[in-house]
Design a protein around this motif. Structure first.
Motif, PDB file in Angstrom:
ATOM      1  N   LYS A  63      10.273 -27.021  33.226  1.00  0.00           N
ATOM      2  CA  LYS A  63       9.757 -26.517  34.498  1.00  0.00           C
ATOM      3  C   LYS A  63       9.266 -27.664  35.378  1.00  0.00           C
ATOM      4  N   VAL A  64       8.572 -28.618  34.762  1.00  0.00           N
ATOM      5  CA  VAL A  64       8.103 -29.772  35.523  1.00  0.00           C
ATOM      6  C   VAL A  64       9.284 -30.586  36.024  1.00  0.00           C
ATOM      7  N   SER A  65      10.279 -30.778  35.161  1.00  0.00           N
ATOM      8  CA  SER A  65      11.458 -31.555  35.549  1.00  0.00           C
ATOM      9  C   SER A  65      12.171 -30.924  36.731  1.00  0.00           C
ATOM     10  N   ALA A  66      12.253 -29.599  36.745  1.00  0.00           N
ATOM     11  CA  ALA A  66      12.928 -28.905  37.840  1.00  0.00           C
ATOM     12  C   ALA A  66      12.179 -29.032  39.162  1.00  0.00           C
ATOM     13  N   GLN A  88      -1.353 -33.573  31.401  1.00  0.00           N
ATOM     14  CA  GLN A  88      -0.853 -34.674  32.219  1.00  0.00           C
ATOM     15  C   GLN A  88       0.551 -35.062  31.787  1.00  0.00           C
ATOM     16  N   VAL A  89       1.449 -35.129  32.760  1.00  0.00           N
ATOM     17  CA  VAL A  89       2.850 -35.483  32.508  1.00  0.00           C
ATOM     18  C   VAL A  89       3.123 -36.840  33.139  1.00  0.00           C
ATOM     19  N   SER A  90       3.578 -37.795  32.329  1.00  0.00           N
ATOM     20  CA  SER A  90       3.954 -39.111  32.841  1.00  0.00           C
ATOM     21  C   SER A  90       5.345 -39.052  33.440  1.00  0.00           C
ATOM     22  N   LEU A  91       5.566 -39.853  34.480  1.00  0.00           N
ATOM     23  CA  LEU A  91       6.838 -39.853  35.194  1.00  0.00           C
ATOM     24  C   LEU A  91       7.542 -41.189  35.066  1.00  0.00           C
ATOM     25  N   SER A  92       8.849 -41.154  35.213  1.00  0.00           N
ATOM     26  CA  SER A  92       9.640 -42.375  35.085  1.00  0.00           C
ATOM     27  C   SER A  92       9.415 -43.330  36.245  1.00  0.00           C
ATOM     28  N   GLY A 277      16.189 -43.207  27.895  1.00  0.00           N
ATOM     29  CA  GLY A 277      16.479 -42.437  29.092  1.00  0.00           C
ATOM     30  C   GLY A 277      17.696 -41.557  28.946  1.00  0.00           C
ATOM     31  N   GLY A 278      18.681 -41.988  28.194  1.00  0.00           N
ATOM     32  CA  GLY A 278      19.870 -41.176  28.054  1.00  0.00           C
ATOM     33  C   GLY A 278      19.599 -39.855  27.383  1.00  0.00           C
ATOM     34  N   MET A 279      18.615 -39.788  26.520  1.00  0.00           N
ATOM     35  CA  MET A 279      18.324 -38.553  25.823  1.00  0.00           C
ATOM     36  C   MET A 279      17.595 -37.583  26.716  1.00  0.00           C
ATOM     37  N   HIS A 280      16.878 -38.117  27.671  1.00  0.00           N
ATOM     38  CA  HIS A 280      16.234 -37.225  28.624  1.00  0.00           C
ATOM     39  C   HIS A 280      17.266 -36.623  29.556  1.00  0.00           C
ATOM     40  N   GLY A 281      18.217 -37.429  29.952  1.00  0.00           N
ATOM     41  CA  GLY A 281      19.254 -36.930  30.839  1.00  0.00           C
ATOM     42  C   GLY A 281      18.782 -36.851  32.265  1.00  0.00           C
ATOM     43  N   GLU A 282      19.658 -37.094  33.201  1.00  0.00           N
ATOM     44  CA  GLU A 282      19.320 -36.952  34.607  1.00  0.00           C
ATOM     45  C   GLU A 282      19.463 -35.491  34.999  1.00  0.00           C
ATOM     46  N   ARG A 283      18.760 -35.142  36.032  1.00  0.00           N
ATOM     47  CA  ARG A 283      18.879 -33.779  36.535  1.00  0.00           C
ATOM     48  C   ARG A 283      20.324 -33.514  36.861  1.00  0.00           C
ATOM     49  N   GLY A 284      20.809 -32.389  36.448  1.00  0.00           N
ATOM     50  CA  GLY A 284      22.190 -32.052  36.708  1.00  0.00           C
ATOM     51  C   GLY A 284      23.103 -32.525  35.607  1.00  0.00           C
ATOM     52  N   GLY A 285      22.545 -33.096  34.537  1.00  0.00           N
ATOM     53  CA  GLY A 285      23.351 -33.609  33.461  1.00  0.00           C
ATOM     54  C   GLY A 285      23.701 -32.571  32.427  1.00  0.00           C
ATOM     55  N   GLY A 286      23.387 -31.324  32.659  1.00  0.00           N
ATOM     56  CA  GLY A 286      23.700 -30.291  31.693  1.00  0.00           C
ATOM     57  C   GLY A 286      22.443 -29.708  31.115  1.00  0.00           C
ATOM     58  N   GLU A 287      22.296 -28.389  31.176  1.00  0.00           N
ATOM     59  CA  GLU A 287      21.073 -27.744  30.720  1.00  0.00           C
ATOM     60  C   GLU A 287      20.836 -27.981  29.244  1.00  0.00           C
ATOM     61  N   GLY A 288      21.894 -27.860  28.445  1.00  0.00           N
ATOM     62  CA  GLY A 288      21.713 -28.047  27.015  1.00  0.00           C
ATOM     63  C   GLY A 288      21.303 -29.467  26.682  1.00  0.00           C
ATOM     64  N   HIS A 289      21.871 -30.431  27.390  1.00  0.00           N
ATOM     65  CA  HIS A 289      21.557 -31.834  27.115  1.00  0.00           C
ATOM     66  C   HIS A 289      20.108 -32.141  27.473  1.00  0.00           C
ATOM     67  N   ARG A 290      19.655 -31.626  28.599  1.00  0.00           N
ATOM     68  CA  ARG A 290      18.284 -31.884  28.998  1.00  0.00           C
ATOM     69  C   ARG A 290      17.313 -31.198  28.044  1.00  0.00           C
TER      70      ARG A 290
END
Length: 413
Positions: A63-66, A88-92, A277-290
C-alpha cells in the motif's frame, strides 16, 4: 597558580564566550526535539487505534509502495509496540528519507523532517549557521570545535579556582542567593551554577569534540581500543546527523531527533534496499514479483516478537532485521538478524553484546553527549547543565565589566 588559573579562565572566556553561549543554548534546545516535534505534529506520530490488528506487513508495504512516485520504493520498516503510534517506512530516495504510516490503513501520515526552529538550532550548534558545504561549514565547524576545546580548559580552571579560593563552608559556597541584589545573584549563578554544571558540561564537551576534530576522534577512540574510521564521528553531515543521531528522522529516536533522535533501522534498510533492489522490483514490474519482496516479513516479525515479547523497536529490511529490547536506553543497541528473503528463515543472529566494539563505543559517546545514558533523569540534568553553560559566559562578562568599572572609579577617587 591561582593567578595563572584566573588569567587562563578570563582570557580564554572573553573572545570565545559568546560562541560557547550559542553552542550550549542550541544544544539544550535539541535535547527535547523529539518530544516537541511530536507535540507540534501529532498527526505524523500517533493514530487512533480501531481495535483491529495492524495490516499484514506485506500488504502494508505494498500500500505504501503504491502511494509513492515510480522512482521511489520502500526499503525498510520500523515497528513500534505502541498500538497508538505510526510506523516508519524508509525510502530508497532521497538519501535517508522516510515516511510515517498508519499501520491499520497503510495511509502515509507525513514525512520525517526536522521543524524549521530545530533546523536552525542544529546548524547553529554544529556550524554556527554555516552552510552544509563549502567554506561556511569549515569555518563554523572549526569555531565550534575550538570553542568546545577551550570550554574544557575554562571549566577546569574555574573548578580549580573554586577549590583554591573557597573561604566559606561548602554548603554556603554552593548556594545561589536571590535576596541580596542582582550583583550577588549573578555572581552566585556564575560560581555555584558553574560547579553544578561542570561534570555534565565536561561530558558533553569531551564527547562533542569527536565531531569536530579527526585527530581528537582518533585519539579518543584509541583510548578504548577502537580504530576510528571516516564517518565515525556520526555527525558527518546534516542528513547523517538527523538519521543516526537524530535527531528528527527516528520515530522512536532519542535526544531529539536532532543533535540528538536515533534511527536504528533506516540506514540499514536503505543500504540493504539498494543492495537487493532487484528483489524489491520497480513499480510496474509485476504484482507477483513486487509481492515477493515483503512476503516473508510478517513471518520474520512474528518470530522476533515471539523472542522479544517486550521489544522496544523492531526494524525490517530485505534480508536483515534488528531488535531493540525493552530496557535499553539507546536505539543503537540492537540485536541483529539475517534472514532468507524468500523463505523467511533466520540464518544468522548477532546479539549486541557480541558485536563489534567500535559500534558500542560510538553509541556510548552519543549517549553521553546527549544525556540519554541514564534515561529521563540524565536528560533533564543534561538540559539544565547546557542552559547553565549558556549563562556562564554572560554572567562572566557582567562580573568582569563590573569589576573594570569599579576599578576605574577607585582610580578616579
Amino acid at each position: 597558580m591561582k593567578k595563572i588559573f584566573r588569567t587562563l579562565h578570563l582570557w580564554l572566556s572573553v573572545p570565545f564566550g559568546l560562541i560557547i553561549t550559542l553552542v550550549c543554548f542550541s544544544g539544550a534546545t535539541l535535547v527535547y526535539e523529539k518530544e516537541l516535534t511530536e507535540w507540534c505534529h501529532p498527526e505524523r506520530y500517533f493514530v487512533t487505534s480501531t481495535g483491529t490488528a495492524p495490516l499484514p506487513l506485506d500488504e502494508l508495504m505494498e500500500k505504501v509502495s503504491a502511494s509513492l512516485p515510480d522512482s521511489v520504493r520502500p526499503t525498510g520498516l520500523t515497528v513500534s509496540p505502541d498500538a497508538g503510534r505510526t510506523w516508519q517506512v524508509s525510502l530508497s530516495q532521497p538519501r535517508r528519507a522516510s515516511v510515517f504510516v498508519d499501520p491499520y490503513t497503510g495511509d502515509i501520515k507525513g514525512r520525517s523532517e526536522r521543524l524549521p526552529f530545530f533546523d536552525v538550532m542544529f546548524h547553529l550548534h554544529r556550524w554556527l549557521m554555516g552552510a552544509s558545504s563549502g567554506e561556511g561549514i569549515l569555518w563554523g565547524k572549526l569555531l565550534v570545535g575550538t570553542s568546545t576545546l577551550l570550554l574544557v580548559i575554562i571549566l577546569l580552571t574555574g573548578l580549580l579556582m573554586w577549590l583554591t579560593n573557597r573561604h566559606k563552608p561548602l554548603a554556603a559556597s554552593l548556594r545561589i542567593s536571590c535576596t541580596h541584589g542582582w550583583t550577588r545573584f549573578w555572581h552566585d549563578l556564575h560560581v555555584a551554577g558553574g560547579i553544578y554544571a561542570t561534570l555534565f558540561l565536561l561530558l558533553i564537551a569531551l564527547t562533542g569534540l569527536t565531531w569536530s576534530f579527526s585527530w581528537y576522534r582518533t585519539g579518543f577512540y584509541r583510548l578504548f581500543g577502537v580504530e576510528s574510521t571516516a564517518g565515525s564521528g556520526m555527525h558527518s553531515g546534516q542528513s547523517g546527523e538527523r538519521s543516526n543521531n537524530g535527531r528528527s528522522n527516528g520515530q522512536n529516536g532519542e535526544r531529539s531527533n536532532g543533535m540528538h533522535g536515533e534511527r536504528s533501522g533506516g540506514r540499514n534498510g536503505e543500504r540493504n534496499g539498494e543492495r537487493n533492489g532487484g528483489m524489491h522490483g520497480e513499480r510496474g514490474g509485476g504484482e507477483g514479483h513486487r509481492h515477493s519482496s515483503y512476503a516473508r516479513w510478517q513471518d520474520v516479525y512474528d518470530e522476533l516478537v515471539r523472542r522479544y515479547p517486550d521489544y522496544r523497536q523492531i526494524t525490517l529490511s530485505n534480508g536483515t532485521a534488528s531488535v531493540v529490547p525493552k530496557g535499553r536506553n539507546s536505539l543503537r543497541a540492537t540485536d541483529k538478524f539475517e534472514f532468507h528473503p524468500r523463505s523467511g528463515e533466520i540464518t544468522d543472529f548477532q546479539p549486541y553484546d557480541e558485536q563489534d566494539k567500535s559500534g558500542k563505543v560510538r553509541s556510548a559517546v552519543y549517549m553521553l553527549h546527549t544525556g540519554s545514558w541514564g534515561g529521563g533523569l540524565t536528560r533533564i540534568l543534561t538540559f539544565l547543565s547546557a542552559l547553565l553553560g549558556a549563562t556562564l559566559p554572560l554572567t562572566g562578562y557582567y562580573l568582569w565589566i563590573r569589576r573594570l568599572v569599579v576599578k576605574k572609579r577607585h582610580k578616579k577617587a
